[in-house]
Write a protein that holds these residues in place. Structure first.
Motif, PDB file in Angstrom:
ATOM      1  N   ASP A  90       0.808  -1.227   0.000  1.00  0.00           N
ATOM      2  CA  ASP A  90       0.000   0.000   0.000  1.00  0.00           C
ATOM      3  C   ASP A  90       0.839   1.275   0.000  1.00  0.00           C
ATOM      4  O   ASP A  90       0.306   2.377   0.037  1.00  0.00           O
ATOM      5  CB  ASP A  90      -0.943   0.011   1.209  1.00  0.00           C
ATOM      6  N   GLY A  91       2.189   1.116   0.030  1.00  0.00           N
ATOM      7  CA  GLY A  91       3.024   2.299  -0.136  1.00  0.00           C
ATOM      8  C   GLY A  91       4.006   2.615   0.978  1.00  0.00           C
ATOM      9  O   GLY A  91       4.795   3.556   0.847  1.00  0.00           O
ATOM     10  N   ARG A 184       7.905  -2.706  -4.938  1.00  0.00           N
ATOM     11  CA  ARG A 184       6.940  -3.780  -4.699  1.00  0.00           C
ATOM     12  C   ARG A 184       5.576  -3.144  -4.428  1.00  0.00           C
ATOM     13  O   ARG A 184       5.433  -2.416  -3.441  1.00  0.00           O
ATOM     14  CB  ARG A 184       7.348  -4.634  -3.493  1.00  0.00           C
ATOM     15  N   GLY A 185       4.584  -3.420  -5.307  1.00  0.00           N
ATOM     16  CA  GLY A 185       3.303  -2.747  -5.162  1.00  0.00           C
ATOM     17  C   GLY A 185       3.532  -1.244  -5.250  1.00  0.00           C
ATOM     18  O   GLY A 185       4.225  -0.763  -6.133  1.00  0.00           O
ATOM     19  N   GLN A 186       2.973  -0.494  -4.282  1.00  0.00           N
ATOM     20  CA  GLN A 186       3.226   0.944  -4.262  1.00  0.00           C
ATOM     21  C   GLN A 186       4.401   1.292  -3.349  1.00  0.00           C
ATOM     22  O   GLN A 186       4.701   2.465  -3.137  1.00  0.00           O
ATOM     23  CB  GLN A 186       1.978   1.688  -3.792  1.00  0.00           C
ATOM     24  N   GLY A 187       5.036   0.264  -2.783  1.00  0.00           N
ATOM     25  CA  GLY A 187       6.084   0.486  -1.795  1.00  0.00           C
ATOM     26  C   GLY A 187       7.486   0.417  -2.372  1.00  0.00           C
ATOM     27  O   GLY A 187       7.734  -0.212  -3.404  1.00  0.00           O
ATOM     28  N   LYS A 188       8.398   1.075  -1.682  1.00  0.00           N
ATOM     29  CA  LYS A 188       9.805   1.069  -2.070  1.00  0.00           C
ATOM     30  C   LYS A 188      10.608   0.357  -0.982  1.00  0.00           C
ATOM     31  O   LYS A 188      10.424   0.613   0.203  1.00  0.00           O
ATOM     32  CB  LYS A 188      10.315   2.504  -2.243  1.00  0.00           C
ATOM     33  N   ALA A 223       1.404   9.233  -5.431  1.00  0.00           N
ATOM     34  CA  ALA A 223       0.670   8.628  -6.547  1.00  0.00           C
ATOM     35  C   ALA A 223      -0.689   8.084  -6.084  1.00  0.00           C
ATOM     36  O   ALA A 223      -0.820   7.582  -4.970  1.00  0.00           O
ATOM     37  CB  ALA A 223       1.498   7.493  -7.145  1.00  0.00           C
ATOM     38  N   GLY A 224      -1.672   8.188  -6.963  1.00  0.00           N
ATOM     39  CA  GLY A 224      -2.996   7.668  -6.641  1.00  0.00           C
ATOM     40  C   GLY A 224      -2.990   6.154  -6.605  1.00  0.00           C
ATOM     41  O   GLY A 224      -2.127   5.502  -7.184  1.00  0.00           O
ATOM     42  N   LYS A 225      -3.946   5.590  -5.910  1.00  0.00           N
ATOM     43  CA  LYS A 225      -4.022   4.146  -5.781  1.00  0.00           C
ATOM     44  C   LYS A 225      -4.405   3.512  -7.124  1.00  0.00           C
ATOM     45  O   LYS A 225      -5.360   3.937  -7.762  1.00  0.00           O
ATOM     46  CB  LYS A 225      -5.099   3.805  -4.735  1.00  0.00           C
ATOM     47  N   PRO A 226      -3.647   2.511  -7.597  1.00  0.00           N
ATOM     48  CA  PRO A 226      -3.970   1.889  -8.879  1.00  0.00           C
ATOM     49  C   PRO A 226      -5.340   1.207  -8.839  1.00  0.00           C
ATOM     50  O   PRO A 226      -5.751   0.679  -7.808  1.00  0.00           O
ATOM     51  CB  PRO A 226      -2.876   0.833  -9.054  1.00  0.00           C
TER      52      PRO A 226
END
Ligand code: ZN
Length: 241
Positions: A90-91, A184-188, A223-226
């Motif tokens: 989720d970021g 990974r996903g929205q996360g770094k 960034a907005g959620k995909p």
């Protein structure tokens, strides 16, 4: 303001006098003190706290999680690993340090064995900056020397990193990809190698600067959620009624 949680299993410091002498308040507090700036808000968490100190509330209030673990990897509850994993997707940023290469969360994120070669000889490590334009290398010279460290050598069983920022050379001859980033996903995710518990590595100014840079880099983007799944066209598709 970036909200950082420094997680440390905090076992070596309790059990081994040699480690306690170097990190009397634990590795987590040494890192927390070392990276502190007016732009970072820091809390800590340790393995033996309820839910390993990583409650839903605390994780939801964390932009970047720093992870140091070694002898207690197996004691980390799978449900907590799942919770951290979801937050990364989720970021939330994640910085995995040193022996955290074998943590459940890092292995889950990598999908590979994450094994490597090692030797405890207190030898010299020279960390070379191989991507000087990368934000994690900001203010870091061409190379950084750590006089005494544990050796980690290739092959490091990880997927090819999305970005390679640092490569280490060791006195005994081995090399290692010691600063790697992964999306990974929205996360770094940033893996950074140094930090064996019997050496005062987390007092080294450049090591701390790299972790501080890592925090800044890994902080969630805006960034907005995909949106996924079946999707209606944004405009009429030609030839369709
Ligand atoms: Zn170690």
């Amino acid at each position: 303001m970036v909200k950082v949680t420094v997680w440390n299993e905090f076992l070596h410091e309790k059990e081994h006098e040699e480690v306690r002498n170097i990190y009397p308040d634990g590795i987590h507090n040494a890192i927390a003190e070392g990276i502190r700036t007016s732009e970072i808000e820091i809390q800590t968490a340790t393995l033996e706290e309820p839910e390993h100190g990583l409650t839903e509330e605390k994780l939801n209030n964390t932009d970047v999680l720093i992870w140091w673990g070694h002898m207690g990897h197996d004691r980390v509850d799978d449900a907590i690993v799942e919770r951290v994993h979801q937050r990364v997707m989720d970021g939330m940023g994640l910085i995995v340090l040193h022996s955290g290469h074998f943590s459940k969360i890092f292995k889950k994120l990598m999908g590979t064995g994450c094994d490597l070669k090692w030797r405890e000889a207190g030898e010299k490590e020279r960390i070379w900056t191989v991507n000087p334009a990368h934000p994690i290398a900001a203010g870091i010279p061409e190379y950084v020397t750590i006089d005494h460290e544990e050796m980690y050598g290739e092959h490091f069983d990880i997927p090819a990193p999305d970005e390679l920022v640092f490569v280490s050379w060791f006195e005994g001859g081995e090399v290692f990809r010691s600063g790697c980033t992964f999306f990974r996903g929205q996360g770094k995710v940033f893996y950074f190698r140094p930090g064996h518990e019997t050496h005062p590595t987390y007092y080294h100014p450049h090591v701390l600067q790299i972790i501080r840079n890592g925090v800044k880099w890994a902080a969630p983007s805006e960034a907005g959620k995909p949106v996924r799944g079946n999707h209606q066209p944004l405009e009429p598709i030609k030839g369709q009624a």
